[in-house]
Enzyme design. Structure first.
Site, PDB file in Angstrom:
ATOM      1  N   GLN A  77       0.819  -1.211   0.000  1.00  0.00           N
ATOM      2  CA  GLN A  77       0.000   0.000   0.000  1.00  0.00           C
ATOM      3  C   GLN A  77       0.859   1.270   0.000  1.00  0.00           C
ATOM      4  O   GLN A  77       0.555   2.246   0.678  1.00  0.00           O
ATOM      5  CB  GLN A  77      -0.957  -0.015   1.193  1.00  0.00           C
ATOM      6  N   SER A  78       1.908   1.256  -0.786  1.00  0.00           N
ATOM      7  CA  SER A  78       2.836   2.384  -0.842  1.00  0.00           C
ATOM      8  C   SER A  78       2.220   3.609  -1.505  1.00  0.00           C
ATOM      9  O   SER A  78       1.700   3.537  -2.621  1.00  0.00           O
ATOM     10  CB  SER A  78       4.088   1.961  -1.613  1.00  0.00           C
ATOM     11  N   ASN A  79       2.299   4.748  -0.807  1.00  0.00           N
ATOM     12  CA  ASN A  79       1.939   6.025  -1.423  1.00  0.00           C
ATOM     13  C   ASN A  79       2.989   6.439  -2.448  1.00  0.00           C
ATOM     14  O   ASN A  79       2.670   7.048  -3.468  1.00  0.00           O
ATOM     15  CB  ASN A  79       1.831   7.114  -0.347  1.00  0.00           C
ATOM     16  N   THR A  81       4.814   4.564  -4.489  1.00  0.00           N
ATOM     17  CA  THR A  81       4.684   3.923  -5.794  1.00  0.00           C
ATOM     18  C   THR A  81       3.468   4.448  -6.550  1.00  0.00           C
ATOM     19  O   THR A  81       3.523   4.618  -7.770  1.00  0.00           O
ATOM     20  CB  THR A  81       4.627   2.397  -5.645  1.00  0.00           C
TER      21      THR A  81
END
Length: 338
Positions: A77-79, A81
């Site tokens: 759930q990377s912001n 990326t």
């Protein structure tokens, strides 16, 4: 200090607004005035956020090198990326994203909603990797870069959080300069700035930017990595490098880096009860949403510091809202009743 010598590619709307948090301030006793600088509203590119501000300084370098593929890394759930995917789509570039299993959280939809869903919708090549959390350079990311080269592409390497990159701290030097201009309009200076810290370059840039007027140690980092020694080391190292790059005129020392270690647990990406209470309180009192991974923890830190009297009465405190709300979808079970 000379930030203007660096090329900047505009990806944001311009200076982000500063909003008084009047109801939250009153709820906490009214002795401290809380404000939020809304970097969560800084761009029309897939919700923007703090990485978009940083990418404005990386993209000119990528274009100057003739790169055709942005390659970055983060958790599922990377912001980071998601913002890299948005910028790649906006510029017509390819995008490869390594999404590692950084968070010990299990939900049936965790890898199908929120940030990762948006990255897929924007055409990124999303590669799920089972490796766990770390903020250093990763073999999976190096492998992705090598794969792009092997296929005839020219990758541009963007590390986690844009942080361990020669230009990674510049965006938030600009944040500090922006705040100074806004303070002149408001007619007062903020006594403290509260910011979430994990990979380090956001706080590092702020430390350098606010060092220009003697306020480096008024930047209060709230650790959300649950590996604070590693985060602190990275903040200091990036800040030292950034200070040299922008010709600050003085060294950055460990005394300039303030990192509160009390609110990052139990693990990276896992909220504690204080995190969840802060998220709900800010939402219900201000209509301002924060997430369980980053901003919920820094909001918890700010709220608790007010409650404990750690900000002197009369202080004006600026909360740096860095974004991250799309991740709420991945934690929907925790908020099924609000």
């Amino acid at each position: 200090m000379n930030l203007q010598k660096f090329s900047r590619y505009p990806l944001t709307f311009g200076p982000t607004p500063i909003q008084p948090l009047k109801r939250l301030s009153a709820h906490l006793g009214g002795k401290v005035e809380l404000y939020a600088k809304r970097d969560d509203c800084n761009s029309g590119l897939a919700f923007g956020g703090n990485k978009t501000r940083k990418l404005e300084y990386l993209i000119p370098d990528a274009l100057a090198q003739g790169c055709d593929t942005l390659v970055s890394i983060g958790g599922i759930q990377s912001n980071q990326t998601r913002q890299v995917a948005a910028v790649a789509a906006h510029l017509g570039m390819k995008c490869v994203l390594v999404q590692e299993n950084w968070v010990n959280y299990h939900d049936a939809v965790y890898d199908r909603v929120g940030n990762i869903q948006m990255s897929r919708m924007m055409g990124a090549d999303v590669r799920l990797v089972p490796d766990g959390f770390d903020i250093g350079f990763r073999k999976s990311w190096e492998d992705a870069l090598a794969d792009v080269r092997a296929r005839g592409g020219k990758p541009y390497a963007i590390p986690a959080g844009c942080s361990d990159h020669p230009l990674g701290g510049l965006g938030f030097v600009g944040f500090a300069e922006e705040v100074r201009a806004q303070e002149a309009e408001l007619g007062f200076q903020f006594d403290y700035v509260v910011v979430c810290s994990v990979t380090g370059s956001t706080q590092a840039g702020m430390v350098v930017g606010f060092a220009a007027d003697g306020r480096a140690d008024r930047v209060i980092g709230v650790d959300a990595s649950a590996k604070p020694a590693q985060t602190r080391e990275q903040i200091l190292r990036i800040a030292k490098h950034t200070a040299d790059r922008v010709e600050l005129g003085r060294d950055i020392t460990s005394a300039d880096v303030v990192l509160d270690e009390r609110f990052g647990g139990p693990e990276y990406g896992l909220p504690n009860e204080g995190t969840l209470e802060a998220i709900r309180l800010c939402a219900k009192l201000e209509g301002v949403l924060t997430d369980p991974v980053y901003e919920g923890k820094s909001m918890h830190g700010m709220i608790e510091k007010v409650r404990l009297g750690e900000f002197p009465a009369g202080s004006k405190v600026l909360y740096a809202h860095l974004g991250g709300v799309p991740a709420l979808n991945a934690y929907s079970f925790l908020f099924r009743d609000g």
